[in-house]
Write a protein that holds these residues in place. Structure first.
Motif, PDB file in Angstrom:
ATOM      1  N   VAL A  12      41.062  37.325  36.092  1.00 56.21           N
ATOM      2  CA  VAL A  12      40.988  38.531  35.284  1.00 56.21           C
ATOM      3  C   VAL A  12      41.968  39.561  35.838  1.00 56.21           C
ATOM      4  O   VAL A  12      41.864  39.949  36.995  1.00 56.21           O
ATOM      5  CB  VAL A  12      39.558  39.115  35.301  1.00 56.21           C
ATOM      6  N   CYS A  13      42.910  39.965  35.009  1.00 56.08           N
ATOM      7  CA  CYS A  13      43.857  40.992  35.429  1.00 56.08           C
ATOM      8  C   CYS A  13      43.148  42.331  35.484  1.00 56.08           C
ATOM      9  O   CYS A  13      42.434  42.697  34.573  1.00 56.08           O
ATOM     10  CB  CYS A  13      45.007  41.105  34.424  1.00 56.08           C
ATOM     11  N   CYS A  14      43.343  43.039  36.582  1.00 57.15           N
ATOM     12  CA  CYS A  14      42.849  44.399  36.643  1.00 57.15           C
ATOM     13  C   CYS A  14      43.535  45.120  37.782  1.00 57.15           C
ATOM     14  O   CYS A  14      43.999  44.515  38.734  1.00 57.15           O
ATOM     15  CB  CYS A  14      41.339  44.460  36.791  1.00 57.15           C
ATOM     16  N   CYS A  15      43.581  46.387  37.674  1.00 54.22           N
ATOM     17  CA  CYS A  15      44.134  47.209  38.731  1.00 54.22           C
ATOM     18  C   CYS A  15      43.025  47.426  39.747  1.00 54.22           C
ATOM     19  O   CYS A  15      42.071  48.119  39.487  1.00 54.22           O
ATOM     20  CB  CYS A  15      44.601  48.536  38.128  1.00 54.22           C
ATOM     21  N   ILE A  35      45.596  16.503  38.523  1.00 57.52           N
ATOM     22  CA  ILE A  35      45.443  16.797  37.097  1.00 57.52           C
ATOM     23  C   ILE A  35      45.714  18.282  36.872  1.00 57.52           C
ATOM     24  O   ILE A  35      45.124  19.140  37.526  1.00 57.52           O
ATOM     25  CB  ILE A  35      44.021  16.438  36.612  1.00 57.52           C
ATOM     26  N   LYS A  36      46.612  18.593  35.930  1.00 58.02           N
ATOM     27  CA  LYS A  36      46.962  19.973  35.605  1.00 58.02           C
ATOM     28  C   LYS A  36      45.980  20.502  34.567  1.00 58.02           C
ATOM     29  O   LYS A  36      45.876  19.961  33.473  1.00 58.02           O
ATOM     30  CB  LYS A  36      48.392  20.038  35.067  1.00 58.02           C
ATOM     31  N   ILE A  37      45.263  21.566  34.939  1.00 56.68           N
ATOM     32  CA  ILE A  37      44.247  22.141  34.064  1.00 56.68           C
ATOM     33  C   ILE A  37      44.602  23.598  33.806  1.00 56.68           C
ATOM     34  O   ILE A  37      44.792  24.375  34.742  1.00 56.68           O
ATOM     35  CB  ILE A  37      42.853  22.064  34.717  1.00 56.68           C
ATOM     36  N   LYS A  38      44.689  23.973  32.528  1.00 57.50           N
ATOM     37  CA  LYS A  38      44.967  25.363  32.181  1.00 57.50           C
ATOM     38  C   LYS A  38      43.668  26.146  32.258  1.00 57.50           C
ATOM     39  O   LYS A  38      42.649  25.731  31.725  1.00 57.50           O
ATOM     40  CB  LYS A  38      45.562  25.474  30.778  1.00 57.50           C
ATOM     41  N   PHE A  39      43.723  27.281  32.938  1.00 57.97           N
ATOM     42  CA  PHE A  39      42.557  28.140  33.050  1.00 57.97           C
ATOM     43  C   PHE A  39      42.639  29.231  31.989  1.00 57.97           C
ATOM     44  O   PHE A  39      43.661  29.900  31.866  1.00 57.97           O
ATOM     45  CB  PHE A  39      42.481  28.770  34.433  1.00 57.97           C
ATOM     46  N   PRO A  40      41.579  29.418  31.225  1.00 62.93           N
ATOM     47  CA  PRO A  40      41.589  30.486  30.214  1.00 62.93           C
ATOM     48  C   PRO A  40      41.538  31.849  30.888  1.00 62.93           C
ATOM     49  O   PRO A  40      40.843  32.028  31.881  1.00 62.93           O
ATOM     50  CB  PRO A  40      40.319  30.212  29.409  1.00 62.93           C
ATOM     51  N   LEU A  41      42.273  32.779  30.356  1.00 60.17           N
ATOM     52  CA  LEU A  41      42.286  34.139  30.873  1.00 60.17           C
ATOM     53  C   LEU A  41      41.777  35.089  29.797  1.00 60.17           C
ATOM     54  O   LEU A  41      42.307  35.099  28.689  1.00 60.17           O
ATOM     55  CB  LEU A  41      43.702  34.554  31.273  1.00 60.17           C
ATOM     56  N   PRO A  42      40.790  35.902  30.107  1.00 61.24           N
ATOM     57  CA  PRO A  42      40.323  36.862  29.107  1.00 61.24           C
ATOM     58  C   PRO A  42      41.351  37.958  28.835  1.00 61.24           C
ATOM     59  O   PRO A  42      41.356  38.553  27.771  1.00 61.24           O
ATOM     60  CB  PRO A  42      39.052  37.435  29.725  1.00 61.24           C
ATOM     61  N   ASN A  43      42.216  38.243  29.789  1.00 65.72           N
ATOM     62  CA  ASN A  43      43.282  39.221  29.600  1.00 65.72           C
ATOM     63  C   ASN A  43      44.587  38.603  30.065  1.00 65.72           C
ATOM     64  O   ASN A  43      44.874  38.581  31.258  1.00 65.72           O
ATOM     65  CB  ASN A  43      42.994  40.508  30.381  1.00 65.72           C
ATOM     66  N   THR A  44      45.359  38.113  29.137  1.00 65.46           N
ATOM     67  CA  THR A  44      46.649  37.519  29.495  1.00 65.46           C
ATOM     68  C   THR A  44      47.785  38.534  29.423  1.00 65.46           C
ATOM     69  O   THR A  44      48.917  38.198  29.752  1.00 65.46           O
ATOM     70  CB  THR A  44      46.970  36.331  28.572  1.00 65.46           C
TER      71      THR A  44
END
Length: 152
Positions: free
Chosen positions: A10-13, A83-92
């Motif tokens: 999760v991106c955040c400051c 195995i390459k797994i994409k992680f979902p991001l709520p804020n991309t």
């Protein structure tokens, strides 16, 4: 392993005590920018970043862009047992709530902040985190890979 698939970055400051991450590298994928350093709120020793279950781990990537950037998007993958797994991001959105304000200019140094919530339900496992920040055209501004282990 399925609970690991929901690991969200999760991106955040967020400001916290920072440790220099000793073992990271820029990916071999083509990139427009340059990463100078990576910091973590958790201890990263000479070989691995330790992501403690039940904690929020903050990362700061110090970088410069090699081009003007009007939009930025964060994308994260994990390599688990090859195995390459994409992680979902709520804020991309790399221009919002991550310490960056777009447009980014060619040259100046920037600090991208992100928080990784590491849930207690995650299994203790080794992985390599591959983290991209991409521009408005889908080109990599930067890409880093970080060896990590989820611990107690």
């Amino acid at each position: 392993m399925s609970s690991l698939l929901i690991l969200l970055l999760v991106c955040c400051c967020y400001e916290a005590s920072a440790y220099d991450v000793k073992r990271w590298k820029q990916c071999t994928d083509p990139q427009k920018g340059k990463v100078y350093s990576l910091e973590s709120s958790e201890v990263c020793d000479a070989s691995t970043c330790h992501l403690k279950r039940g904690s929020n781990v903050t990362f700061t990537v110090h970088f410069s862009s090699g081009e003007a950037v009007t939009k930025a998007k964060a994308v994260v993958y994990g390599y688990i047992d090859g195995i390459k797994i994409k992680f979902p991001l709520p804020n991309t959105d790399g221009c919002q709530n991550c310490g960056l304000t777009c447009p980014l200019k060619n040259g100046p140094k920037y600090a991208y902040h992100a928080m990784v919530p590491v849930q207690k339900a995650y299994p203790k496992i080794k992985l390599v985190v591959i983290w991209y920040l991409m521009d408005q055209s889908g080109n990599n501004i930067w890409c880093i890979d970080v060896p990590a282990v989820i611990t107690d």
